[in-house]
Design a protein around this motif. Structure first.
Motif, PDB file in Angstrom:
ATOM      1  N   ALA A 651      32.479  79.759  -8.478  1.00 20.31           N
ATOM      2  CA  ALA A 651      32.774  80.547  -9.662  1.00 20.31           C
ATOM      3  C   ALA A 651      32.576  82.028  -9.471  1.00 20.31           C
ATOM      4  O   ALA A 651      33.081  82.830 -10.216  1.00 20.31           O
ATOM      5  CB  ALA A 651      31.890  80.075 -10.820  1.00 20.31           C
ATOM      6  N   ASP A 716      30.736  80.413 -15.255  1.00 19.06           N
ATOM      7  CA  ASP A 716      30.707  79.018 -14.847  1.00 19.06           C
ATOM      8  C   ASP A 716      29.254  78.590 -14.859  1.00 19.06           C
ATOM      9  O   ASP A 716      28.370  79.358 -14.479  1.00 19.06           O
ATOM     10  CB  ASP A 716      31.276  78.844 -13.443  1.00 19.06           C
ATOM     11  CG  ASP A 716      32.785  78.713 -13.428  1.00 19.06           C
ATOM     12  OD1 ASP A 716      33.289  77.878 -12.669  1.00 19.06           O
ATOM     13  OD2 ASP A 716      33.452  79.441 -14.174  1.00 19.06           O
ATOM     14  N   ARG A 791      33.354  75.684 -17.453  1.00 21.38           N
ATOM     15  CA  ARG A 791      33.961  76.996 -17.221  1.00 21.38           C
ATOM     16  C   ARG A 791      34.546  77.550 -18.511  1.00 21.38           C
ATOM     17  O   ARG A 791      35.174  76.825 -19.287  1.00 21.38           O
ATOM     18  CB  ARG A 791      35.083  76.890 -16.186  1.00 21.38           C
ATOM     19  CG  ARG A 791      35.959  78.130 -16.088  1.00 21.38           C
ATOM     20  CD  ARG A 791      36.863  78.108 -14.880  1.00 21.38           C
ATOM     21  NE  ARG A 791      36.094  78.255 -13.654  1.00 21.38           N
ATOM     22  CZ  ARG A 791      36.633  78.288 -12.445  1.00 21.38           C
ATOM     23  NH1 ARG A 791      37.940  78.171 -12.294  1.00 21.38           N
ATOM     24  NH2 ARG A 791      35.878  78.423 -11.371  1.00 21.38           N
TER      25      ARG A 791
END
Length: 927
Positions: A651, A716, A791
């Motif tokens: 992420a 994330d 996310r």
């Protein structure tokens, strides 16, 4: 309403009966025949070129017209179009999308065949199944003879009489180039010989633009009377007489007459072009009594191959006479006199049958009913737009740019050509124009420049190489929205792979470019090209550019199809596509190589069935090789030596790493990075032992939650979770993003159900009201530790769940979009579902991390990235994966890079510190 919103497609079919196809299409008279269109038979159109074709191809169209009354039967005397139902009649197929633009042409061509059919043997259903081709099909008809530059240029200037004298060694005459005219009479000793190249210090400087000409040095003579029509035309007040001659005065007798012509009236009835004893070039006129007058006396002669033109015109009783050897020679001269001018009756070369001790070569005898000399005195004879000297037809157009040559050739052939302005920096200079037929000459220009030649309307269009660079996207096809049609089957083969290119210059040197990495893996696959270039200098660049085209590391797409009947929203963009247009396929099928499929259209086929069904299939090539560096553009120099300064997960940079090393009752310990946990609810329900955090769930529908980190818009969050088996109610561990409080957050839920299934779902709570954004069953079984990722990126929400012992997958279990919540902290939350009688089941949490998707820490080479901060965005390759950076801060290493897009190519990976960082596509200079 319009086709874009569901209406039938507007269709118009027109035929230009009786059109003279060599005339300007704007002068044609069109007949609308749409009412006789037999719509059940498909209209099939093909344009551009098929994939892998290296030469231009003609466009094609087939359609059916109802022919019960014989109106489309060739030769039928009862046809309202008789006698003009014939081959090579122009036809046009247009459509109207109803969007206010009006008619759009989808095909312009010429009817090659009018075959008739009787379906079911019924005269009531007689059809004319028309087959048409484009202008290339017309140009390529038959077997035209190869022509020299001088022949092409002179005939394009429309002389009233012309004898090239480019005849074979056994010739006993010099044939006329204009049909219906007699040949030049050959008398005396005449031998046809090649004009030798002009060399300087052993290097060939000029190759003359002619085939073998008549050698008159043995006393030979060429003579002809002009046809009556030519005499009449030249009597209208202007004429030019021309011959190309190589005569060295030092080898000729005194006062040699090179050329003589007579007129039917006027002040002077006989004219001569003479070389004199004093090395002068003169034009002499003889009156009706035979008395001579020297009209022009130029103080020099030349021994090279020269185009001599003598022109005369009369206005208000004043005759202007001009001697012109072309602007590339030193024989200008002019005079005027009061008098009259007659029409040209006859012309002769070496009329006195003079002999010479060296070759006396002559040919290209031509007469025009205009003045001054209409050939050679054109821009290509001198300095072009780039300030470079270019030779004329006599010297085979040496050094002409490919674009200028193509434009000139098309004009000589009467073929309309459209071409954007070619930047001066991209001019590709060409060598001598050979004796050839039209299409090979066109293709030679295309090959030298690297552009794309194709049909457009009733003419040709050329997309120069420079115009192919960094093309804007014309059409975007969303595979997720089912906008792809037909077979979409990328092929990973070596059909177009060539990892070793040798480029030769015609009669010159060569250069080779190799891709060692490809050769090492796949073996040497060679290719070659012979280019007509002005010098050897560009050879290495030409080879390297071709190598770039043929080693692109992408699958080959045999075709890309769209259904414009079901995806009508694409129609307006599709009709704007031409050869060279850039298309992209986004959200491709998961089996395809991830990321945007970026291609250039080189051709297509279209099928229309009535007014509702419309499909297109494109031939494409990769766009990547044509993405080149520009001043201030996104592609930069290579950046070897830069690395990541810190670990970066899928992420982005880690901003919270929440460990559980301590053992404490009624709390969770401080996070390793990013601050402390804040727990809500009964404190005794939270504890940490064995390196994991624990939540005890003692009450149905009462959540436990622990919040960490700072407010973020995008993040994330990942964690490893374990939970007991659900018995009679759900157990739901979940992650929270954009957490404002327990009543305002996005929840990423793992549902452990009593039937031992595991579901993934995304919920939102706004003002205490909870609703489902998305939910799906996973393939997982309960009992093992699970890893989950949540996310939030803009309006995109996504989650996935997998076994903690397995690698993280690259696909999402559940996705959705929502814009209700824009920022907040991060949370771990758990709850017991209705009906659950488990006594305080415990959910454990481990390795909880929060990632900032917008930052990377770069250990850069000295000053490398700070110099890029003013020219963002910049695409980087981190560990081979693509990342878009919108800003770089700091002036020393490590620097912080702000990321605007991760996984641009659709794949994400974790990157440890030390991972190499480079520019995604380093600057590639255009050819």
């Amino acid at each position: 309403m319009s086709y874009l919103t569901g209406d039938p497609l507007g269709v118009r079919i027109r035929i230009a009966f009786g059109a003279a196809i060599a005339a300007d299409p704007a002068t044609w008279t069109w007949t609308d025949v749409t009412e006789w269109w037999h719509a059940p038979v498909d209209v099939n159109i093909g344009w551009g070129r098929s994939q892998g074709a290296v030469q231009p191809e003609t466009s094609t169209m087939t359609l059916a017209l109802k022919n019960s009354d014989g109106r489309f039967t060739s030769g039928h005397p009862m046809s309202p179009y008789w006698p003009n139902v014939r081959k090579w009649t122009p036809i046009s197929y247009d459509i109207d999308l109803g969007d206010g633009v009006g008619w759009r042409n989808r095909y312009s061509g010429y009817i090659r065949r009018w075959p008739l059919t009787w379906p079911g043997r019924s005269a009531e259903m007689a059809l004319a199944r028309i087959e048409a081709v484009g202008i290339l099909g017309r140009v390529n008809r038959g077997s035209p003879p190869a022509r020299t530059p001088m022949y092409r240029t002179i005939t394009a200037a429309r002389p009233v009489a012309y004898w090239p004298a480019e005849d074979g060694v056994l010739s006993q005459q010099a044939a006329a180039a204009i049909a219906g005219q007699g040949p030049l009479r050959v008398s005396g000793i005449v031998e046809f010989k090649r004009v030798p190249d002009y060399s300087y210090e052993g290097i060939t400087v000029t190759r003359y633009g002619t085939a073998a000409l008549a050698d008159l040095s043995g006393g030979g003579q060429l003579a002809a009377a002009l046809p009556a029509a030519a005499v009449t035309a030249t009597a209208a007040g202007a004429w030019t007489v021309h011959a190309a001659i190589r005569a060295d005065y030092s080898t000729l007798p005194s006062d040699t007459v090179l050329m003589e012509w007579t007129c039917d009236s006027g002040t002077y009835r006989r004219w001569q072009l003479k070389m004199t004893t004093l090395s002068r070039t003169q034009v002499i006129g003889y009156n009706v009594a035979g008395a001579p007058t020297t009209l022009i006396d130029y103080g020099s002669t030349t021994s090279t191959f020269v185009s001599y033109g003598v022109s005369a015109s009369v206005s208000a009783g004043t005759v202007t006479v001009r001697l012109d050897g072309g602007p590339a020679t030193n024989l200008p001269g002019s005079t005027t006199f009061s008098g009259q001018l007659g029409g040209v009756l006859s012309v002769a070369v070496n009329p006195a049958s003079a002999t010479a001790t060296a070759e006396l070569l002559a040919g290209h005898v031509a007469v025009w009913a205009r003045a001054p000399l209409p050939v050679e005195a054109v821009p290509t004879s001198s300095v072009d737009a780039a300030g470079v000297f270019v030779r004329e037809a006599r010297r085979s157009f040496q050094n002409e740019s490919a674009g200028d040559r193509l434009r000139r050739l098309a004009a000589e052939d009467g073929v309309p050509l459209t071409m954007p302005t070619v930047p001066l920096w991209s001019y590709q200079r060409m060598g001598w124009q050979p004796q050839s037929t039209p299409m090979p000459l066109y293709e030679e220009c295309e090959a030298a420049d690297g552009g794309l030649l194709y049909e457009s309307g009733f003419g040709l269009a050329y997309l120069p190489r420079a115009a192919r660079y960094n093309a804007p996207v014309t059409l975007t096809i969303d595979a997720d929205a089912r906008q792809l049609a037909g077979a979409f089957e990328p092929t990973d083969d070596d059909q177009l792979l060539r990892n070793s290119w040798t480029v030769e210059r015609t009669e010159g040197s060569s250069a080779t470019a190799d891709d060692p990495a490809s050769i090492a893996v796949q073996g040497r696959i060679e290719a070659s090209a012979n280019l007509n270039l002005a010098s050897d200098a560009p050879l290495a660049d030409q080879a390297g550019w071709r190598l770039r085209q043929s080693t692109v590391a992408e699958p080959r797409y045999p075709s890309v199809g769209i259904n414009l009947g079901s995806s009508r929203e694409l129609a307006a963009a599709w009709v704007a596509c031409r050869p060279g247009s850039r298309i992209q396929v986004v959200n491709p099928p998961p089996q395809a190589v991830p990321g945007v499929i970026d291609q250039l259209v080189v051709g297509a086929s279209e099928t229309f069935r009535g007014r509702q069904s419309w499909r297109a299939s494109m031939s494409v090539v990769p766009a990547a090789p044509w993405q080149v560096a520009t001043a201030g553009g996104a592609r930069r120099a290579a950046t070897d030596g830069s690395t990541l300064a810190a670990d970066t997960d899928l992420a982005g940079a880690t901003v919270v790493s929440a460990g559980f090393a301590a053992t404490a009752a009624s709390s969770w310990p401080t996070a390793d990075v990013g601050g402390s946990w804040t727990v809500e609810g009964t404190a005794s329900d939270y504890s940490a032992s064995g390196g994991v955090g624990r939540m005890a769930l003692g009450t149905v529908l009462v959540s436990r939650r622990a919040i960490v980190g700072t407010s973020r818009a995008d993040a994330d969050m990942v964690a490893t979770i374990t939970a007991p088996l659900a018995v009679d109610g759900d157990i739901q561990p979940m992650l929270g993003l954009r957490w404002t409080d327990n009543n305002n957050t996005y929840l990423y839920v793992v549902e452990l159900r009593p039937d031992q299934s595991i579901w993934a779902g995304i919920e939102k709570r706004v003002a205490g009201v909870q609703s489902t954004i998305g939910k799906t069953q996973t393939a997982l079984a309960p009992g093992a530790a699970l890893r989950m990722r949540a996310r939030a990126r803009g309006t995109l929400l996504a989650m996935r769940v997998w076994l903690a012992t397995d690698p993280e997958p690259t696909t999402w279990d559940c996705t959705g979009t929502d814009s209700a919540l824009t920022a907040g902290r991060q949370a771990c939350r758990a709850i017991l579902g209705t009906g659950n009688t488990n006594v305080a089941p415990v959910v454990t949490w481990d390795d909880v991390r929060v990632f900032d998707p917008t930052t990377l820490s770069l250990a850069s080479t000295a000053g490398l990235w700070t110099t890029k901060a003013s020219a963002m965005p910049l695409d980087l390759a981190v560990g081979g994966e693509r990342v878009t950076v919108s800003a770089i801060a700091g002036s020393s290493s490590p620097q912080t890079a702000t990321v605007s897009a991760r996984a641009v190519n659709g794949v994400e990976r974790s990157w440890p510190a030390g991972t190499p960082v480079q520019v995604w596509q380093p600057a590639v200079a255009p050819l």
